[in-house]
Design an enzyme around this catalytic site. Structure first.
Site, PDB file in Angstrom:
ATOM      1  N   CYS A   4      -8.738   3.888  -5.941  1.00 40.67           N
ATOM      2  CA  CYS A   4      -7.844   2.718  -6.006  1.00 40.67           C
ATOM      3  C   CYS A   4      -6.386   3.190  -6.116  1.00 40.67           C
ATOM      4  O   CYS A   4      -6.026   3.929  -7.045  1.00 40.67           O
ATOM      5  CB  CYS A   4      -8.209   1.833  -7.193  1.00 40.67           C
ATOM      6  SG  CYS A   4      -7.007   0.519  -7.469  1.00 40.67           S
ATOM      7  N   CYS A   7      -4.703   2.188  -9.422  1.00 42.00           N
ATOM      8  CA  CYS A   7      -5.205   2.985 -10.549  1.00 42.00           C
ATOM      9  C   CYS A   7      -4.556   4.373 -10.536  1.00 42.00           C
ATOM     10  O   CYS A   7      -4.222   4.912 -11.594  1.00 42.00           O
ATOM     11  CB  CYS A   7      -6.727   3.098 -10.497  1.00 42.00           C
ATOM     12  SG  CYS A   7      -7.607   1.626 -11.085  1.00 42.00           S
ATOM     13  N   ASN A  86      -1.826 -12.351  -4.173  1.00 44.01           N
ATOM     14  CA  ASN A  86      -2.663 -12.544  -2.993  1.00 44.01           C
ATOM     15  C   ASN A  86      -4.100 -12.192  -3.347  1.00 44.01           C
ATOM     16  O   ASN A  86      -4.359 -11.146  -3.939  1.00 44.01           O
ATOM     17  CB  ASN A  86      -2.169 -11.643  -1.854  1.00 44.01           C
ATOM     18  CG  ASN A  86      -0.784 -12.049  -1.384  1.00 44.01           C
ATOM     19  OD1 ASN A  86      -0.484 -13.224  -1.258  1.00 44.01           O
ATOM     20  ND2 ASN A  86       0.074 -11.062  -1.134  1.00 44.01           N
ATOM     21  N   THR A  94      -3.887  -6.585   0.322  1.00 41.78           N
ATOM     22  CA  THR A  94      -4.106  -5.261   0.919  1.00 41.78           C
ATOM     23  C   THR A  94      -4.556  -4.235  -0.112  1.00 41.78           C
ATOM     24  O   THR A  94      -5.251  -3.283   0.241  1.00 41.78           O
ATOM     25  CB  THR A  94      -2.830  -4.742   1.608  1.00 41.78           C
ATOM     26  OG1 THR A  94      -1.769  -4.680   0.658  1.00 41.78           O
ATOM     27  CG2 THR A  94      -2.438  -5.645   2.768  1.00 41.78           C
ATOM     28  N   HIS A  99      -2.779  -7.769  -8.851  1.00 39.76           N
ATOM     29  CA  HIS A  99      -1.344  -7.539  -9.055  1.00 39.76           C
ATOM     30  C   HIS A  99      -0.582  -8.833  -8.829  1.00 39.76           C
ATOM     31  O   HIS A  99      -1.003  -9.692  -8.054  1.00 39.76           O
ATOM     32  CB  HIS A  99      -0.816  -6.430  -8.138  1.00 39.76           C
ATOM     33  CG  HIS A  99      -1.126  -6.608  -6.683  1.00 39.76           C
ATOM     34  ND1 HIS A  99      -2.360  -6.325  -6.154  1.00 39.76           N
ATOM     35  CD2 HIS A  99      -0.371  -7.040  -5.637  1.00 39.76           C
ATOM     36  CE1 HIS A  99      -2.346  -6.564  -4.847  1.00 39.76           C
ATOM     37  NE2 HIS A  99      -1.151  -7.016  -4.515  1.00 39.76           N
TER      38      HIS A  99
HETATM   39  P1  5GP Z   1      -0.744  -7.228  -1.417  1.00 41.65           P
HETATM   40  O1  5GP Z   1      -0.482  -7.257   0.054  1.00 41.65           O
HETATM   41  O2  5GP Z   1      -2.095  -6.584  -1.723  1.00 41.65           O
HETATM   42  O3  5GP Z   1      -0.566  -8.536  -2.119  1.00 41.65           O
HETATM   43  O4  5GP Z   1       0.385  -6.308  -2.039  1.00 41.65           O
HETATM   44  C1  5GP Z   1       0.319  -4.931  -2.070  1.00 41.65           C
HETATM   45  C2  5GP Z   1       1.735  -4.441  -2.241  1.00 41.65           C
HETATM   46  O5  5GP Z   1       1.673  -3.079  -2.600  1.00 41.65           O
HETATM   47  C3  5GP Z   1       2.572  -4.524  -0.966  1.00 41.65           C
HETATM   48  O6  5GP Z   1       3.708  -5.353  -1.195  1.00 41.65           O
HETATM   49  C4  5GP Z   1       2.957  -3.078  -0.688  1.00 41.65           C
HETATM   50  O7  5GP Z   1       4.266  -2.921  -0.205  1.00 41.65           O
HETATM   51  C5  5GP Z   1       2.771  -2.416  -2.037  1.00 41.65           C
HETATM   52  N1  5GP Z   1       2.430  -1.022  -1.975  1.00 41.65           N
HETATM   53  C6  5GP Z   1       1.484  -0.441  -1.156  1.00 41.65           C
HETATM   54  N2  5GP Z   1       1.419   0.864  -1.389  1.00 41.65           N
HETATM   55  C7  5GP Z   1       2.331   1.151  -2.359  1.00 41.65           C
HETATM   56  C8  5GP Z   1       2.719   2.354  -3.026  1.00 41.65           C
HETATM   57  O8  5GP Z   1       2.213   3.447  -2.770  1.00 41.65           O
HETATM   58  N3  5GP Z   1       3.689   2.250  -3.970  1.00 41.65           N
HETATM   59  C9  5GP Z   1       4.282   1.052  -4.274  1.00 41.65           C
HETATM   60  N4  5GP Z   1       5.228   1.071  -5.211  1.00 41.65           N
HETATM   61  N5  5GP Z   1       3.930  -0.101  -3.670  1.00 41.65           N
HETATM   62  C10 5GP Z   1       2.970  -0.053  -2.735  1.00 41.65           C
HETATM   63 ZN    ZN Z   2      -7.496  -0.072  -9.580  1.00 40.31          ZN
END
Ligand code: 5GP
Ligand code: ZN
Length: 113
Positions: A4, A7, A86, A94, A99
């Site tokens: 993850c 994590c 989301n 994603t 979060h």
């Molecule tokens: P989701 O699309 O799942 O709601 O949001 C995931 C978020 O994680 C996205 O806004 C993406 O830019 C962020 N994200 C993905 N990988 C990383 C990372 O390695 N570091 C940080 N700080 N944010 C990340």
């Molecule tokens: Zn996790």
């Protein structure tokens, strides 16, 4: 949880720009910000999504929601901010670790989707 991304970020195995941390949550800047301020707040416990929130783990969600206004105030988001989580493919989740996005620093679109 093995594999993850969040994590690994919480464990410090992947670097991140920390904004806040305590015993139950970690907040850091999104790597691909969609607003001048874009912070992610995550429980340290691996919960896959909003669908994984239960009576047993919802206390951490309550603590995150207590902290979000403090983080927003520290970031100077006096004009307001948006909080998004989301959940699942229709919402384009994603990263499968619960979060909350805090977005602010500019006028948001009046439609959310
Ligand atoms: P989701 O699309 O799942 O709601 O949001 C995931 C978020 O994680 C996205 O806004 C993406 O830019 C962020 N994200 C993905 N990988 C990383 C990372 O390695 N570091 C940080 N700080 N944010 C990340
Ligand atoms: Zn996790």
């Amino acid at each position: 949880m093995d594999g993850c991304l969040f994590c690994k970020i919480i464990a410090g195995e992947i670097p991140s720009a920390k904004v806040y941390e305590d015993d139950c949550m970690y907040a850091f800047r999104d790597i691909n910000p969609q607003a001048p301020t874009h912070i992610l707040v995550v429980p340290k416990e691996h919960i896959p999504s909003m669908d994984g929130v239960t009576a047993e783990n919802s206390a951490v969600v309550a603590k995150i929601f207590e902290m979000i206004p403090k983080i927003a105030a520290d970031e100077g988001l006096t004009g307001g901010y948006r909080v998004i989580s989301n959940c699942g493919p229709d919402a384009c989740q994603t990263v499968k670790h619960l979060h909350f996005h805090i977005l602010g620093g500019r006028q948001m679109a009046d439609r959310m989707a």
